[in-house]
Design a protein around this motif. Sequence first.
Motif: not given
Length: 120
Positions: A62-63, A65-66, A69, A86, A90, A92
């Motif tokens: 993942l790139y 932000n929370s 997502q 993550f 990122t 979360n």
Amino acid sequence: MEKKTLVIGASINPERYSNKAIKSLKNKKIETIALGLRKGEVESVTIETEQLLFKEVHTVTLYLNSKRQEDHYEYIISLNPKRVIFNPGTENPEFYKLLEKNNIETEIACTLVLLATNQY
């Protein structure tokens, strides 16, 4: 073992870490697929803009932000990857719990470092 990887938050901008990750994954001969906001191509990897149901995804990195997502929770779970990485920025905890409930490993790490140190 082949670790087919989906990069979410992919960018054609060479300054972005997602772009560097695609290049590094390709360099390590890891099958790479990508999802981003804009279509494009990096190292012959097409950046898709729709949540396609890719088969046999081992790792999602993942790139995003929370907050960004959230639109991908169900999609990522539906792919049933072995793990989700993550990357820095990122993190979360809410998503970690969802993934854990679905027996998907979470790893809080930097994909680039994992690849560079052969820990991928």
